[in-house]
Design a protein around this motif. Structure first.
Motif, PDB file in Angstrom:
ATOM      1  N   HIS A  98       0.864  -1.035   0.123  1.00 55.43           N
ATOM      2  CA  HIS A  98       0.131  -0.053  -0.142  1.00 55.43           C
ATOM      3  C   HIS A  98       0.891   1.092   0.041  1.00 55.43           C
ATOM      4  O   HIS A  98       2.001   1.176   0.425  1.00 55.43           O
ATOM      5  CB  HIS A  98      -1.067  -0.132   1.153  1.00 55.43           C
ATOM      6  CG  HIS A  98      -1.668  -1.120   1.222  1.00 55.43           C
ATOM      7  ND1 HIS A  98      -1.932  -2.192   2.252  1.00 55.43           N
ATOM      8  CD2 HIS A  98      -2.598  -1.807   0.312  1.00 55.43           C
ATOM      9  CE1 HIS A  98      -2.891  -2.963   2.080  1.00 55.43           C
ATOM     10  NE2 HIS A  98      -3.139  -2.956   0.804  1.00 55.43           N
ATOM     11  N   GLN A 154      -7.739   1.676   1.371  1.00 57.04           N
ATOM     12  CA  GLN A 154      -6.253   1.904   1.121  1.00 57.04           C
ATOM     13  C   GLN A 154      -5.720   2.421  -0.244  1.00 57.04           C
ATOM     14  O   GLN A 154      -6.306   2.034  -1.111  1.00 57.04           O
ATOM     15  CB  GLN A 154      -5.895   0.459   1.454  1.00 57.04           C
ATOM     16  CG  GLN A 154      -5.996  -0.399   0.403  1.00 57.04           C
ATOM     17  CD  GLN A 154      -7.546  -1.199   0.180  1.00 57.04           C
ATOM     18  OE1 GLN A 154      -8.414  -0.641   0.879  1.00 57.04           O
ATOM     19  NE2 GLN A 154      -7.624  -2.306  -0.697  1.00 57.04           N
ATOM     20  N   THR A 200      -3.552  -6.363   6.582  1.00 60.22           N
ATOM     21  CA  THR A 200      -4.303  -5.311   6.394  1.00 60.22           C
ATOM     22  C   THR A 200      -5.781  -5.633   7.150  1.00 60.22           C
ATOM     23  O   THR A 200      -6.512  -4.539   7.332  1.00 60.22           O
ATOM     24  CB  THR A 200      -4.460  -5.023   4.773  1.00 60.22           C
ATOM     25  OG1 THR A 200      -4.683  -6.187   4.302  1.00 60.22           O
ATOM     26  CG2 THR A 200      -3.391  -4.122   4.579  1.00 60.22           C
ATOM     27  N   LYS A 201      -6.133  -6.894   7.185  1.00 57.85           N
ATOM     28  CA  LYS A 201      -7.318  -7.215   7.657  1.00 57.85           C
ATOM     29  C   LYS A 201      -7.521  -6.648   9.323  1.00 57.85           C
ATOM     30  O   LYS A 201      -8.632  -6.664   9.832  1.00 57.85           O
ATOM     31  CB  LYS A 201      -7.516  -8.752   7.600  1.00 57.85           C
ATOM     32  CG  LYS A 201      -8.930  -9.275   7.524  1.00 57.85           C
ATOM     33  CD  LYS A 201      -9.035 -10.692   7.182  1.00 57.85           C
ATOM     34  CE  LYS A 201      -9.262 -11.495   8.637  1.00 57.85           C
ATOM     35  NZ  LYS A 201      -9.337 -13.077   8.100  1.00 57.85           N
ATOM     36  N   GLU A 202      -6.349  -6.491   9.783  1.00 58.90           N
ATOM     37  CA  GLU A 202      -6.066  -6.254  11.203  1.00 58.90           C
ATOM     38  C   GLU A 202      -6.349  -4.759  11.500  1.00 58.90           C
ATOM     39  O   GLU A 202      -6.934  -4.296  12.458  1.00 58.90           O
ATOM     40  CB  GLU A 202      -5.006  -6.555  11.865  1.00 58.90           C
ATOM     41  CG  GLU A 202      -4.747  -8.173  11.927  1.00 58.90           C
ATOM     42  CD  GLU A 202      -3.389  -8.643  12.185  1.00 58.90           C
ATOM     43  OE1 GLU A 202      -2.265  -7.811  12.436  1.00 58.90           O
ATOM     44  OE2 GLU A 202      -3.223  -9.874  12.327  1.00 58.90           O
ATOM     45  N   ASN A 203      -6.407  -4.031  10.263  1.00 58.67           N
ATOM     46  CA  ASN A 203      -7.112  -2.864  10.522  1.00 58.67           C
ATOM     47  C   ASN A 203      -8.533  -2.663  10.442  1.00 58.67           C
ATOM     48  O   ASN A 203      -9.102  -2.792   9.305  1.00 58.67           O
ATOM     49  CB  ASN A 203      -6.384  -1.741   9.254  1.00 58.67           C
ATOM     50  CG  ASN A 203      -6.862  -0.484   9.307  1.00 58.67           C
ATOM     51  OD1 ASN A 203      -7.944  -0.026   9.417  1.00 58.67           O
ATOM     52  ND2 ASN A 203      -5.889   0.353   8.882  1.00 58.67           N
ATOM     53  N   GLU A 204      -8.950  -2.373  11.479  1.00 57.26           N
ATOM     54  CA  GLU A 204     -10.492  -2.594  11.466  1.00 57.26           C
ATOM     55  C   GLU A 204     -11.362  -1.911  10.519  1.00 57.26           C
ATOM     56  O   GLU A 204     -12.478  -2.235   9.932  1.00 57.26           O
ATOM     57  CB  GLU A 204     -11.139  -2.298  13.084  1.00 57.26           C
ATOM     58  CG  GLU A 204     -12.193  -3.105  13.294  1.00 57.26           C
ATOM     59  CD  GLU A 204     -12.649  -2.927  14.656  1.00 57.26           C
ATOM     60  OE1 GLU A 204     -13.970  -2.710  14.925  1.00 57.26           O
ATOM     61  OE2 GLU A 204     -11.934  -2.992  15.672  1.00 57.26           O
ATOM     62  N   HIS A 205     -10.949  -0.534  10.398  1.00 48.52           N
ATOM     63  CA  HIS A 205     -11.613   0.321   9.332  1.00 48.52           C
ATOM     64  C   HIS A 205     -11.635  -0.151   8.047  1.00 48.52           C
ATOM     65  O   HIS A 205     -12.508  -0.129   7.241  1.00 48.52           O
ATOM     66  CB  HIS A 205     -10.961   1.859   9.429  1.00 48.52           C
ATOM     67  CG  HIS A 205     -11.418   2.724   8.466  1.00 48.52           C
ATOM     68  ND1 HIS A 205     -12.913   3.092   8.207  1.00 48.52           N
ATOM     69  CD2 HIS A 205     -10.599   3.602   7.285  1.00 48.52           C
ATOM     70  CE1 HIS A 205     -12.910   3.817   7.001  1.00 48.52           C
ATOM     71  NE2 HIS A 205     -11.527   4.118   6.437  1.00 48.52           N
ATOM     72  N   TRP A 206     -10.381  -0.602   7.436  1.00 49.70           N
ATOM     73  CA  TRP A 206     -10.247  -1.317   6.340  1.00 49.70           C
ATOM     74  C   TRP A 206     -11.172  -2.348   5.949  1.00 49.70           C
ATOM     75  O   TRP A 206     -11.815  -2.543   5.126  1.00 49.70           O
ATOM     76  CB  TRP A 206      -8.670  -1.597   5.759  1.00 49.70           C
ATOM     77  CG  TRP A 206      -7.840  -0.570   5.541  1.00 49.70           C
ATOM     78  CD1 TRP A 206      -8.293   0.832   5.940  1.00 49.70           C
ATOM     79  CD2 TRP A 206      -6.390  -0.192   5.203  1.00 49.70           C
ATOM     80  NE1 TRP A 206      -7.239   1.776   5.633  1.00 49.70           N
ATOM     81  CE2 TRP A 206      -5.931   0.963   5.310  1.00 49.70           C
ATOM     82  CE3 TRP A 206      -5.696  -1.418   4.829  1.00 49.70           C
ATOM     83  CZ2 TRP A 206      -4.730   1.177   4.846  1.00 49.70           C
ATOM     84  CZ3 TRP A 206      -4.348  -0.873   4.485  1.00 49.70           C
ATOM     85  CH2 TRP A 206      -3.879   0.356   4.680  1.00 49.70           C
ATOM     86  N   TYR A 207     -10.860  -3.396   7.068  1.00 52.74           N
ATOM     87  CA  TYR A 207     -11.822  -4.724   7.005  1.00 52.74           C
ATOM     88  C   TYR A 207     -13.353  -4.495   6.743  1.00 52.74           C
ATOM     89  O   TYR A 207     -13.639  -5.017   5.886  1.00 52.74           O
ATOM     90  CB  TYR A 207     -11.301  -5.504   8.310  1.00 52.74           C
ATOM     91  CG  TYR A 207     -11.854  -6.787   8.127  1.00 52.74           C
ATOM     92  CD1 TYR A 207     -11.799  -7.470   6.950  1.00 52.74           C
ATOM     93  CD2 TYR A 207     -12.279  -7.501   9.190  1.00 52.74           C
ATOM     94  CE1 TYR A 207     -12.383  -8.897   7.041  1.00 52.74           C
ATOM     95  CE2 TYR A 207     -12.839  -8.783   9.168  1.00 52.74           C
ATOM     96  CZ  TYR A 207     -12.709  -9.466   8.122  1.00 52.74           C
ATOM     97  OH  TYR A 207     -13.180 -10.655   8.212  1.00 52.74           O
TER      98      TYR A 207
END
Ligand SMILES: NC(=O)c1ccc[n+]([C@@H]2O[C@H](COP(=O)([O-])OP(=O)(O)OC[C@H]3O[C@@H](n4cnc5c(N)ncnc54)[C@H](OP(=O)(O)O)[C@@H]3O)[C@@H](O)[C@H]2O)c1
Length: 254
Positions: A98, A154, A200-207
């Motif tokens: 990213h 992202q 990136t899944k661990e970024n709650e907003h993105w997920y």
């Protein structure tokens, strides 16, 4: 019987990046259909090869970095020495990174483009003479919905551009080599649950954004790409070439 058209008995198939994630799942699908499979990657740290061997497929592993200019020809030579033929090439190895354009220096840009585009170009260039000689062949490239839409939140301008290039490479080769009975297709996956998307899944907003923008409201599984890959690699899709098959839970519908 229609179901027989999905069989790949004794076909020789290469899957780059076949040791984990989508590539590993594709290798399992092709192996299950009867193909002799050759998987490549820089490492086998997730035991993908072990799972393929335990399934009793005819499988070989070739370790190497696909971004090295000589690596694609090395892979083709290895397979020809072992089997004297190549029926299927799945260009799956890829990396995502990213960043906005301002954040992408030449080193990062090279890494993305070398892995996702240049190596696919070189793999195709190296395999085509053999497929022409055999009078048939199938190439499947793994693109992305990121080659079709600028997915959010992202920033990933370089990745998006690299996958758009994969789609156009697919169409151009399909057009150029149809007369040689060589079919070239791509799959454009949406968000699939693999190592690539783990962090990136661990970024709650993105997920949460990904899921809410996906009509089926979940990420896909590697096996949901592999089943389509088997279709596109087998005689079941004998009249399909130049296609970019989107598998994204409906993400690109809206
Ligand atoms: N997951 C998604 O949401 C998603 C969505 C759209 C498209 N895709 C595409 O699908 C393909 C597979 O993705 P994935 O999610 O399964 O990723 P992944 O879990 O990170 O697996 C990538 C595979 O490629 C190999 N690889 C990476 N760089 C390499 C290099 N320089 N040389 C040789 N092998 C290399 C990796 O092995 P080593 O690291 O050991 O080399 C690994 O086997 C990629 O082309 C990706 O862009 C993925």
């Amino acid at each position: 019987m229609i179901i027989d058209q999905f069989k790949l008995t004794n076909k020789v198939a290469i899957v780059t990046g076949g040791t984990r994630g989508i590539g590993l799942s594709i290798a399992h699908a092709l192996g299950e259909a009867g193909a002799k499979i050759i998987v490549t990657s820089r490492t086998d740290k997730y035991d993908g090869l072990k799972s393929l061997k335990e399934a009793n497929y005819d499988v070989s592993f070739l370790q190497g970095d696909i971004t090295k200019p000589n690596e694609p020809q090395k892979i083709i030579n290895f397979v020809l020495e072992k089997y004297n033929s190549i029926d299927i090439l799945v260009n799956n190895a890829g990396v995502a990174q990213h960043g906005t354009m301002e954040e992408f220096d030449d080193e990062l840009l090279d890494k993305i483009m070398n892995t996702n585009v240049d190596s696919v170009f070189r793999m195709c260039r190296s395999v085509l003479p053999q497929m022409k000689k055999q009078g048939e062949g199938v190439i499947l490239n793994i693109g992305s919905i990121s080659g079709l839409v600028s997915n959010i939140p992202q920033p990933q301008v370089a990745y998006n551009a690299s996958k758009a290039a994969v789609h156009m490479l697919t169409k151009s080769l399909a057009s150029d080599f149809a007369e040689n009975n060589i079919r070239v297709n791509a799959i454009a996956p949406g968000y699939i649950d693999t190592e690539m998307t783990k962090l990136t899944k661990e970024n709650e907003h993105w997920y949460e954004t990904w899921k809410s923008m996906t009509p089926l409201k979940r990420m896909g599984k590697p096996s949901e790409i592999a089943s389509a890959a088997l279709f596109l690699c087998s005689p079941a899709s004998s009249y399909i070439t130049g296609e970019v098959l989107v598998i994204d839970g409906g993400y690109t519908l809206r």
